[in-house]
Scaffold this active site. Structure first.
Site, short mmCIF file in Angstrom:
data_model
loop_
_atom_site.label_atom_id
_atom_site.label_comp_id
_atom_site.label_asym_id
_atom_site.label_seq_id
_atom_site.Cartn_x
_atom_site.Cartn_y
_atom_site.Cartn_z
CG ASP A 1 -5.08 4.38 1.74
OD1 ASP A 1 -6.22 4.80 1.45
OD2 ASP A 1 -4.68 4.17 2.90
CE LYS B 1 -7.28 6.51 4.71
NZ LYS B 1 -5.95 6.00 4.48
CG LEU B 2 -9.17 10.50 -4.49
CD1 LEU B 2 -9.61 10.44 -5.95
CD2 LEU B 2 -7.94 11.38 -4.34
CE LYS C 1 -2.46 1.65 3.66
NZ LYS C 1 -2.40 3.13 3.69
CB THR D 1 -9.23 1.43 11.98
OG1 THR D 1 -8.16 1.87 11.15
CG2 THR D 1 -10.03 0.40 11.23
N GLY E 1 0.68 -2.17 8.70
CA GLY E 1 1.80 -1.26 8.52
C GLY E 1 2.87 -1.45 9.58
NE ARG E 2 1.48 2.75 12.84
CZ ARG E 2 0.57 3.55 13.39
NH1 ARG E 2 0.98 4.56 14.15
NH2 ARG E 2 -0.71 3.37 13.19
CG ASP F 1 -11.95 18.50 -3.38
OD1 ASP F 1 -12.88 19.34 -3.46
OD2 ASP F 1 -10.76 18.80 -3.32
CB ILE F 2 -16.53 19.49 -5.30
CG1 ILE F 2 -15.35 19.90 -6.18
CG2 ILE F 2 -16.74 20.47 -4.16
CD1 ILE F 2 -15.59 21.21 -6.94
O1 C5P Z 1 0.64 1.03 10.90
P1 C5P Z 1 -0.78 0.55 10.78
O2 C5P Z 1 -0.90 -0.95 10.68
O3 C5P Z 1 -1.69 1.16 11.81
O4 C5P Z 1 -1.23 1.12 9.36
C1 C5P Z 1 -2.53 1.03 8.88
C2 C5P Z 1 -2.61 1.65 7.52
O5 C5P Z 1 -3.94 1.57 7.05
C3 C5P Z 1 -2.18 3.11 7.47
O6 C5P Z 1 -1.47 3.31 6.26
C4 C5P Z 1 -3.50 3.87 7.43
O7 C5P Z 1 -3.42 5.04 6.64
C5 C5P Z 1 -4.44 2.87 6.76
N1 C5P Z 1 -5.85 3.00 7.11
C6 C5P Z 1 -6.33 2.85 8.39
N2 C5P Z 1 -7.67 2.98 8.67
C7 C5P Z 1 -8.53 3.21 7.68
C8 C5P Z 1 -8.06 3.36 6.36
C9 C5P Z 1 -6.71 3.23 6.12
O8 C5P Z 1 -5.55 2.61 9.31
N3 C5P Z 1 -9.84 3.26 7.92
#
Ligand code: C5P
Length: 238
Positions: A60, A62-63, A33, A124, A215-216, A65-66
Site C-alpha cells: 500500500d 498510494k502512488l 498489508k 477513511t 491495523g491497530r 504523481d505525474i
Molecule cells: O490501524 P487502522 O486499522 O486504522 O489501519 C488502517 C490501515 O488502512 C492503515 O494502514 C491505513 O494506511 C490504511 N488505509 C486507510 N484508509 C484508506 C486507505 C488505506 O486507513 N482510505
C-alpha cells in the site's frame, strides 16, 4: 483472493513486523498489508521475507504523481509479485492508466502475476467537513467517492479502497468483479484513532465489502492472534 481479512503491518522496522507475523500459528494463511512506514524503512526485502513465510501481500504505497513517474514506479512494484497495490484516484485518469500499464509491464518482465491495482477514493480519515472546508470540494463525500470510483473503473483499475459505508453505492454502478476493499474497521468498544468513517467487521460484510483492512485493533491488542481470530469470525459472519 476470496474476502480477505488483511492485517496492516504498520510497524517501523522489518524485525518487528516479521516477529509479529511469526507469532501466528499459520503465518502462511495471512494476508498482510505493507504500508509506507514499513516499506520506506525495510524496502523490497521485507516483501521477499513475508513471501517466504507464505503471506499474501498488499503493498500500500498510494502512488500519486505525474503519469510518467507513476508508470515507472508501478513497473518496479509490478516486478515484486504482490497481490494488491494502490494509487490515488485523485491523480486522474491518465495517471491511473499509466499505473495499470506499469504494473503489467513489471509483471511481464518478472514473469509473475500482475498485482491487482486499487484506487484510493477518499481516505477513511476524511470527513465531510474536511472535504468542503480544507480541500474545497463542493460535492458530497458520497458523490466524490462515486465519481472517483467510476473514474478508476474507466481507467482499467481493478477496484477501490473505500469505507464500507460507500460500498453499496459503488456496487450499484461498478461491474461485478470491481473490488471494494475497506479499511476503517473497528470493534464497538475500541477507539477510532484518526479514522472517521468506521464500521464493524460484521457491518462491512453486510454492506458488501470484498475485503477488510485492520491495523491497530489487531497490532495493538493485548492478544493479537486471538483478536485476529475474533475479527475473522465476525467478518466471515460466523
Ligand atoms: O490501524 P487502522 O486499522 O486504522 O489501519 C488502517 C490501515 O488502512 C492503515 O494502514 C491505513 O494506511 C490504511 N488505509 C486507510 N484508509 C484508506 C486507505 C488505506 O486507513 N482510505
Amino acid at each position: 483472493m476470496t474476502h480477505p481479512l488483511i492485517i496492516a503491518l504498520d510497524f517501523p522496522e522489518a524485525k518487528i513486523a516479521l516477529d509479529f507475523v511469526k507469532q501466528f500459528p499459520q503465518p502462511e494463511e495471512l494476508f498482510v498489508k505493507v504500508g509506507m512506514e514499513l516499506y520506506y524503512h525495510a524496502g523490497p526485502l521485507i516483501i521477499r521475507e513475508l513471501k517466504m513465510l507464505g503471506c499474501q501481500i498488499f503493498l500500500d504505497l498510494k502512488l500519486h504523481d505525474i503519469p510518467h513517474t507513476v508508470e515507472q514506479a508501478a513497473t518496479v512494484i509490478g516486478q515484486l509479485g504482490v497481490e494488491l497495490t494502490t494509487i490515488h484516484a485523485a491523480g486522474g485518469q491518465q495517471m491511473m492508466q499509466a499505473a495499470v500499464a506499469g504494473i503489467n509491464a513489471g509483471a511481464a518482465k518478472a514473469n509473475v502475476a500482475p498485482a491487482k491495482l486499487l484506487a484510493i477514493t477518499q481516505l477513511t480519515s476524511t470527513s465531510e467537513q474536511m472535504l468542503h472546508h480544507e480541500l474545497a470540494v463542493d460535492a458530497t463525500l458520497t458523490d466524490s467517492v462515486d465519481q472517483l470510483a467510476q473514474l478508476a473503473a474507466a481507467s482499467g483499475v481493478n477496484g477501490v479502497i473505500s469505507s464500507a459505508l460507500e460500498v453499496p453505492h459503488i456496487k450499484t454502478t461498478a461491474s461485478t468483479d470491481f473490488l471494494c476493499i475497506s479499511p476503517g474497521i473497528r470493534l464497538h468498544s475500541q477507539s477510532t484513532d484518526d479514522q472517521v468513517r468506521i464500521v464493524t467487521p460484521a457491518v462491512a460484510q453486510q454492506l458488501g465489502s470484498d475485503g477488510i483492512v485492520v491495523g491497530r485493533p489487531i497490532t495493538k491488542a493485548a492478544n493479537p492472534v486471538a483478536t485476529y481470530q475474533h475479527i475473522k469470525m465476525l467478518w466471515e459472519g460466523q
